[in-house]
Motif scaffolding. Structure first.
Motif, PDB file in Angstrom:
ATOM      1  N   ASP A 310       0.744  -1.284  -0.076  1.00  0.00           N
ATOM      2  CA  ASP A 310       0.127   0.019  -0.001  1.00  0.00           C
ATOM      3  C   ASP A 310       0.851   1.232   0.054  1.00  0.00           C
ATOM      4  O   ASP A 310       1.879   1.419   0.609  1.00  0.00           O
ATOM      5  CB  ASP A 310      -0.871  -0.032   1.289  1.00  0.00           C
ATOM      6  CG  ASP A 310      -1.739   1.073   1.106  1.00  0.00           C
ATOM      7  OD1 ASP A 310      -2.650   1.226   0.529  1.00  0.00           O
ATOM      8  OD2 ASP A 310      -1.806   2.334   2.080  1.00  0.00           O
ATOM      9  N   TRP A 311       0.343   2.397  -0.522  1.00  0.00           N
ATOM     10  CA  TRP A 311       1.005   3.658  -0.908  1.00  0.00           C
ATOM     11  C   TRP A 311       0.133   4.699  -0.547  1.00  0.00           C
ATOM     12  O   TRP A 311      -0.734   4.752  -1.330  1.00  0.00           O
ATOM     13  CB  TRP A 311       1.968   3.844  -1.830  1.00  0.00           C
ATOM     14  CG  TRP A 311       2.779   4.797  -2.117  1.00  0.00           C
ATOM     15  CD1 TRP A 311       2.739   6.134  -1.767  1.00  0.00           C
ATOM     16  CD2 TRP A 311       4.260   4.587  -2.422  1.00  0.00           C
ATOM     17  NE1 TRP A 311       3.862   6.759  -1.958  1.00  0.00           N
ATOM     18  CE2 TRP A 311       4.836   5.688  -2.577  1.00  0.00           C
ATOM     19  CE3 TRP A 311       5.126   3.450  -2.754  1.00  0.00           C
ATOM     20  CZ2 TRP A 311       6.121   5.995  -2.559  1.00  0.00           C
ATOM     21  CZ3 TRP A 311       6.336   3.759  -3.070  1.00  0.00           C
ATOM     22  CH2 TRP A 311       7.146   4.849  -3.041  1.00  0.00           C
ATOM     23  N   GLN A 312       0.139   5.597   0.525  1.00  0.00           N
ATOM     24  CA  GLN A 312      -0.781   6.568   0.733  1.00  0.00           C
ATOM     25  C   GLN A 312       0.045   7.843   0.889  1.00  0.00           C
ATOM     26  O   GLN A 312       1.066   7.945   1.422  1.00  0.00           O
ATOM     27  CB  GLN A 312      -1.316   6.360   2.291  1.00  0.00           C
ATOM     28  CG  GLN A 312      -2.599   7.384   2.625  1.00  0.00           C
ATOM     29  CD  GLN A 312      -3.096   7.387   3.708  1.00  0.00           C
ATOM     30  OE1 GLN A 312      -2.735   6.279   4.568  1.00  0.00           O
ATOM     31  NE2 GLN A 312      -4.053   7.993   4.293  1.00  0.00           N
ATOM     32  N   ASN A 313      -0.758   8.894   0.086  1.00  0.00           N
ATOM     33  CA  ASN A 313       0.068  10.173   0.267  1.00  0.00           C
ATOM     34  C   ASN A 313      -0.924  11.148   1.160  1.00  0.00           C
ATOM     35  O   ASN A 313      -2.134  11.304   0.639  1.00  0.00           O
ATOM     36  CB  ASN A 313       0.312  10.818  -1.056  1.00  0.00           C
ATOM     37  CG  ASN A 313       0.928  12.220  -1.141  1.00  0.00           C
ATOM     38  OD1 ASN A 313       1.121  12.767   0.039  1.00  0.00           O
ATOM     39  ND2 ASN A 313       1.240  12.695  -2.352  1.00  0.00           N
ATOM     40  N   PHE A 314      -0.679  11.705   2.206  1.00  0.00           N
ATOM     41  CA  PHE A 314      -1.242  12.916   2.757  1.00  0.00           C
ATOM     42  C   PHE A 314      -0.403  13.829   3.051  1.00  0.00           C
ATOM     43  O   PHE A 314      -0.450  14.485   4.069  1.00  0.00           O
ATOM     44  CB  PHE A 314      -1.773  12.327   3.792  1.00  0.00           C
ATOM     45  CG  PHE A 314      -1.269  11.770   5.103  1.00  0.00           C
ATOM     46  CD1 PHE A 314      -0.757  12.284   6.303  1.00  0.00           C
ATOM     47  CD2 PHE A 314      -0.835  10.061   5.016  1.00  0.00           C
ATOM     48  CE1 PHE A 314      -0.047  11.549   7.212  1.00  0.00           C
ATOM     49  CE2 PHE A 314      -0.424   9.592   5.961  1.00  0.00           C
ATOM     50  CZ  PHE A 314       0.073  10.033   7.173  1.00  0.00           C
ATOM     51  N   GLY A 315       0.285  14.568   2.157  1.00  0.00           N
ATOM     52  CA  GLY A 315       1.219  15.485   2.262  1.00  0.00           C
ATOM     53  C   GLY A 315       0.812  16.864   2.485  1.00  0.00           C
ATOM     54  O   GLY A 315       1.097  17.825   3.183  1.00  0.00           O
TER      55      GLY A 315
END
Length: 383
Positions: A310-315
């Motif tokens: 899994d790869w999540q972005n919450f920048g």
């Protein structure tokens, strides 16, 4: 000359340097000596020639020296980056020097690993305790349902813990444990036995105090010296210090330490491109020898070692986190002012504001990546 010697912006000299700066700013929405909170108030006549000569290093240092002011540095940085001034703000010599250094030397070798700890994380627990929330998390909060900084940081810790599917009695390794935020959370809320490592003496001291009475061991150790086997591994806000020459060693180490059915969560700031570079001011004053990985860097280094689940972005959440830190810093500075100087205060205000603006402009990202060794069955990542 410091800002204390002037009561307002100086009359702008009609020089070639000033006109070049004005041309660069045109269309960005940032003006010189304007009335908007993100406008630059020039306090020293040599400001223009200095930033043209030194780029972002000169911009940051001249702020620390009181050569200019800006009420909303975050909005200034946001506008300049959206205008495309990010690369143009770096001089050619700055970029060349870092590439040469990074190409010929391992800036993040084991002998150099403790430099950033001494330079930044050991600066003073009293300062960080006032800037951060009670968890002492010094990384991006998760604001999906949070209203306060503390709620966002607890949510971030729990998000990582849920992605790891921690069960009571599991042995968990925290690479770059900071002041013990995740170690305490995993031990107290999930019943894990946690080993945390840091390269900061001050962090280790406070982390041990915070985790007293819990099944937590805090080590002052480099990740490359670790041995053992762990059911779960987490690394929050540490990979930025690893360096591109050590990415494969890092993932080899994680692979060797992780149990066959284990999970690993990597939480890191990320770059939009794979160029080996660093902002000269950040590199000198905040995170020496740091470098932001790209998606390509991480994928290439982990390929053949671990399976990405899994790869999540919450920048975008880092913008809000940094602004909350800045608010805390301003509100509590008077409590620690006698232990530091005005230049340190301006250094932190510039650092927090510029970084918030960079995340707001989506110039840099924040990723949480989940890895396994190819465990059987489906993996559903919590959000």
């Amino acid at each position: 000359m410091t800002s204390d010697t002037r009561i307002g912006p100086v009359a702008l000299p009609d020089t070639r340097s000033r006109r070049i700066v004005e041309d660069l700013l045109e269309g960005s929405g940032v003006n010189l000596n304007g009335s908007a909170p993100w406008d630059i108030q020039v306090l020293h006549p040599d400001f223009f020639s200095r930033i043209l000569r030194q780029g972002t290093l000169g911009l940051g240092e001249s702020y620390m020296d009181g050569w200019w002011d800006c009420e909303r540095i975050d909005e200034m940085a946001h506008r300049l980056l959206r205008h495309g001034l990010g690369e143009r703000a770096h001089t050619a010599s700055e970029r060349l020097m870092y590439r040469l250094q990074a190409g010929f030397f391992n800036l993040q070798s084991k002998t150099r690993a403790y430099i950033v700890g001494k330079a930044h994380y050991d600066l003073g627990n009293d300062l960080f305790e006032r800037m951060l929330d009670p968890t002492m998390c010094y990384s991006c909060g998760y604001w999906k349902e949070a209203e306060t900084l503390h709620e966002a940081q607890v949510a971030k810790l729990d998000l990582a813990a849920r992605k790891l599917d921690i069960q009571p009695g599991m042995k968990v390794l925290d690479i770059g444990c900071g002041w013990g935020s995740f170690a305490e959370h995993a031990a107290r809320r999930y019943g894990a036995e946690v080993t945390g490592i840091t390269i900061s003496k001050e962090q280790a001291v406070l982390a041990r105090q915070r985790c007293e009475g819990l099944p937590v061991e805090i080590l002052l150790e480099d990740y490359r010296d670790l041995e053992g086997r762990f059911d779960r591994i987490v690394s929050i806000g540490m990979f930025e210090h690893v360096g591109h020459r050590n990415y494969r060693t890092y993932f080899d180490t994680v692979d060797s330490l992780l149990a066959d059915d284990g999970l690993f969560v990597l939480h890191t700031i990320g770059s939009n491109n794979s160029e080996i570079s660093a902002d000269p001011w950040i590199n000198k004053y905040i995170f020496p020898n740091g470098i932001l990985p790209s998606i390509k860097h991480i994928a290439q280094a982990s390929e053949g070692r671990l399976l990405m689940e899994d790869w999540q972005n919450f920048g975008a959440d880092y913008d809000r986190t940094l602004m909350a830190w800045n608010e805390n810093f301003d509100a509590h500075w008077h409590e620690v002012a006698d232990n530091y100087n005005e230049r340190t205060r301006r250094m932190f205000r510039y650092y927090l504001g510029v970084c918030a603006g960079a995340f707001r402009a989506r110039d840099i990202q924040l990723w949480q990546v989940v890895y396994s060794k190819g465990r059987a069955g489906r993996y559903d990542s919590p959000r």
